[in-house]
Design a protein around this motif. Structure first.
Motif, PDB file in Angstrom:
ATOM      1  N   VAL A   7     -38.898   2.113   0.779  1.00  0.00           N
ATOM      2  CA  VAL A   7     -39.266   0.831   1.357  1.00  0.00           C
ATOM      3  C   VAL A   7     -38.710  -0.224   0.420  1.00  0.00           C
ATOM      4  O   VAL A   7     -38.903  -0.142  -0.796  1.00  0.00           O
ATOM      5  CB  VAL A   7     -40.802   0.675   1.479  1.00  0.00           C
ATOM      6  CG1 VAL A   7     -41.163  -0.717   1.976  1.00  0.00           C
ATOM      7  CG2 VAL A   7     -41.383   1.750   2.379  1.00  0.00           C
ATOM      8  N   SER A   8     -37.997  -1.191   0.979  1.00  0.00           N
ATOM      9  CA  SER A   8     -37.422  -2.227   0.112  1.00  0.00           C
ATOM     10  C   SER A   8     -37.687  -3.607   0.686  1.00  0.00           C
ATOM     11  O   SER A   8     -37.950  -3.763   1.878  1.00  0.00           O
ATOM     12  CB  SER A   8     -35.915  -2.015  -0.050  1.00  0.00           C
ATOM     13  OG  SER A   8     -35.239  -2.203   1.170  1.00  0.00           O
ATOM     14  N   GLU A   9     -37.598  -4.597  -0.192  1.00  0.00           N
ATOM     15  CA  GLU A   9     -37.760  -5.990   0.201  1.00  0.00           C
ATOM     16  C   GLU A   9     -36.945  -6.851  -0.757  1.00  0.00           C
ATOM     17  O   GLU A   9     -36.739  -6.484  -1.910  1.00  0.00           O
ATOM     18  CB  GLU A   9     -39.234  -6.391   0.155  1.00  0.00           C
ATOM     19  CG  GLU A   9     -39.523  -7.803   0.631  1.00  0.00           C
ATOM     20  CD  GLU A   9     -38.978  -8.110   2.014  1.00  0.00           C
ATOM     21  OE1 GLU A   9     -37.835  -8.613   2.093  1.00  0.00           O
ATOM     22  OE2 GLU A   9     -39.680  -7.865   3.003  1.00  0.00           O
ATOM     23  N   HIS A  10     -36.472  -7.967  -0.246  1.00  0.00           N
ATOM     24  CA  HIS A  10     -35.714  -8.904  -1.073  1.00  0.00           C
ATOM     25  C   HIS A  10     -36.653  -9.632  -2.038  1.00  0.00           C
ATOM     26  O   HIS A  10     -37.765 -10.000  -1.659  1.00  0.00           O
ATOM     27  CB  HIS A  10     -35.007  -9.943  -0.198  1.00  0.00           C
ATOM     28  CG  HIS A  10     -33.950  -9.346   0.663  1.00  0.00           C
ATOM     29  ND1 HIS A  10     -34.206  -8.829   1.908  1.00  0.00           N
ATOM     30  CD2 HIS A  10     -32.620  -9.186   0.442  1.00  0.00           C
ATOM     31  CE1 HIS A  10     -33.088  -8.372   2.431  1.00  0.00           C
ATOM     32  NE2 HIS A  10     -32.106  -8.573   1.565  1.00  0.00           N
ATOM     33  N   LEU A  11     -36.207  -9.848  -3.246  1.00  0.00           N
ATOM     34  CA  LEU A  11     -36.950 -10.627  -4.225  1.00  0.00           C
ATOM     35  C   LEU A  11     -36.661 -12.097  -3.928  1.00  0.00           C
ATOM     36  O   LEU A  11     -35.707 -12.681  -4.441  1.00  0.00           O
ATOM     37  CB  LEU A  11     -36.532 -10.265  -5.651  1.00  0.00           C
ATOM     38  CG  LEU A  11     -37.282 -10.974  -6.768  1.00  0.00           C
ATOM     39  CD1 LEU A  11     -38.778 -10.710  -6.674  1.00  0.00           C
ATOM     40  CD2 LEU A  11     -36.755 -10.538  -8.115  1.00  0.00           C
ATOM     41  N   SER A  12     -37.466 -12.672  -3.027  1.00  0.00           N
ATOM     42  CA  SER A  12     -37.190 -14.016  -2.532  1.00  0.00           C
ATOM     43  C   SER A  12     -38.461 -14.612  -1.931  1.00  0.00           C
ATOM     44  O   SER A  12     -39.496 -13.971  -1.900  1.00  0.00           O
ATOM     45  CB  SER A  12     -36.105 -13.963  -1.461  1.00  0.00           C
ATOM     46  OG  SER A  12     -36.559 -13.231  -0.346  1.00  0.00           O
ATOM     47  N   TRP A  13     -38.326 -15.804  -1.407  1.00  0.00           N
ATOM     48  CA  TRP A  13     -39.401 -16.444  -0.665  1.00  0.00           C
ATOM     49  C   TRP A  13     -38.791 -17.158   0.531  1.00  0.00           C
ATOM     50  O   TRP A  13     -37.599 -17.469   0.529  1.00  0.00           O
ATOM     51  CB  TRP A  13     -40.209 -17.390  -1.547  1.00  0.00           C
ATOM     52  CG  TRP A  13     -39.433 -18.552  -2.093  1.00  0.00           C
ATOM     53  CD1 TRP A  13     -38.580 -18.532  -3.154  1.00  0.00           C
ATOM     54  CD2 TRP A  13     -39.421 -19.890  -1.600  1.00  0.00           C
ATOM     55  NE1 TRP A  13     -38.035 -19.761  -3.361  1.00  0.00           N
ATOM     56  CE2 TRP A  13     -38.536 -20.626  -2.415  1.00  0.00           C
ATOM     57  CE3 TRP A  13     -40.060 -20.531  -0.548  1.00  0.00           C
ATOM     58  CZ2 TRP A  13     -38.283 -21.982  -2.203  1.00  0.00           C
ATOM     59  CZ3 TRP A  13     -39.811 -21.878  -0.356  1.00  0.00           C
ATOM     60  CH2 TRP A  13     -38.947 -22.583  -1.178  1.00  0.00           C
ATOM     61  N   SER A  14     -39.598 -17.406   1.553  1.00  0.00           N
ATOM     62  CA  SER A  14     -39.053 -18.072   2.737  1.00  0.00           C
ATOM     63  C   SER A  14     -40.079 -18.931   3.461  1.00  0.00           C
ATOM     64  O   SER A  14     -39.844 -19.352   4.581  1.00  0.00           O
ATOM     65  CB  SER A  14     -38.472 -17.038   3.702  1.00  0.00           C
ATOM     66  OG  SER A  14     -39.484 -16.153   4.128  1.00  0.00           O
TER      67      SER A  14
END
Length: 194
Positions: A7-14
């Motif tokens: 499971v992966s996710e971008h190290l970011s905010w939106s």
């Protein structure tokens, strides 16, 4: 229910203040942001019952930083037990857009933290009289990104690699040629390590 291997996710905010933006924005590499990310990664991994991978993002703006981006990601991974999904094209995009060093980022990430690598194509556009490189996933991997990938495989060893191509899809033979090139680079890195 599905028990995915990764499971992966971008190290970011939106989102901020109830407003959602249509891009993955980079985090400020500050101690305050680091503490918040560590908290959220811990919560996510607890809820999922497994470690996740965090992916470095391409960016078109920068915030003031208290530490280099690679150090930020590595500290999050070390403190939470998550892994890193190293997107080599995103590193190249950031190098071109902001003058950061993609090679230095690769060199700063411990091999044992990297669980996957992404490669992709990008486009170069003009904005306000200046070139901007955009992570569009609509073109072949460029020679400079292949060179960075070779550096990554030499440092990190054999890591599962995904080539992202999301639009303007070419014939299957072109996609297979990109995958074959990644395989050959990984095999050359194996031979150098032996």
């Amino acid at each position: 229910r599905y028990e995915p291997a990764l499971v992966s996710e971008h190290l970011s905010w939106s989102s901020v203040g109830g407003r959602y933006l249509n891009d993955l924005l980079p985090l400020p590499a500050t101690r305050e942001a680091l503490e918040l990310v560590v908290l959220h990664v811990d919560e996510t991994q607890e809820a999922l019952g497994r470690p996740i991978l965090l992916e470095n993002v391409s960016s078109y703006l920068r915030f003031a930083a208290e530490m280099p981006g690679a150090c930020f990601m590595v500290e999050v991974a070390q403190r939470t037990g998550c892994g890193i999904l190293l997107d080599v094209n995103n590193l190249y995009v950031n190098e071109r857009n902001h003058g950061t060093s993609a090679a230095a980022f690769i060199d700063a990430v411990p091999a044992e933290l990297v669980g996957e690598i992404h490669l992709a194509g990008h486009s170069v556009q003009e904005y306000d009289g200046e070139e901007i490189v955009v992570d569009t996933h609509n073109a072949p991997v460029c020679p400079a990104v292949w060179t960075l990938y070779a550096r990554a495989t030499q440092r990190l060893g054999r890591v599962p690699t995904l080539i992202e191509w999301d639009s303007e899809l070419p014939p299957l033979r072109v996609l297979l040629a990109e995958a074959d090139r990644a395989d050959r680079i990984m095999e050359m890195s194996d031979e150098l390590a032996a």
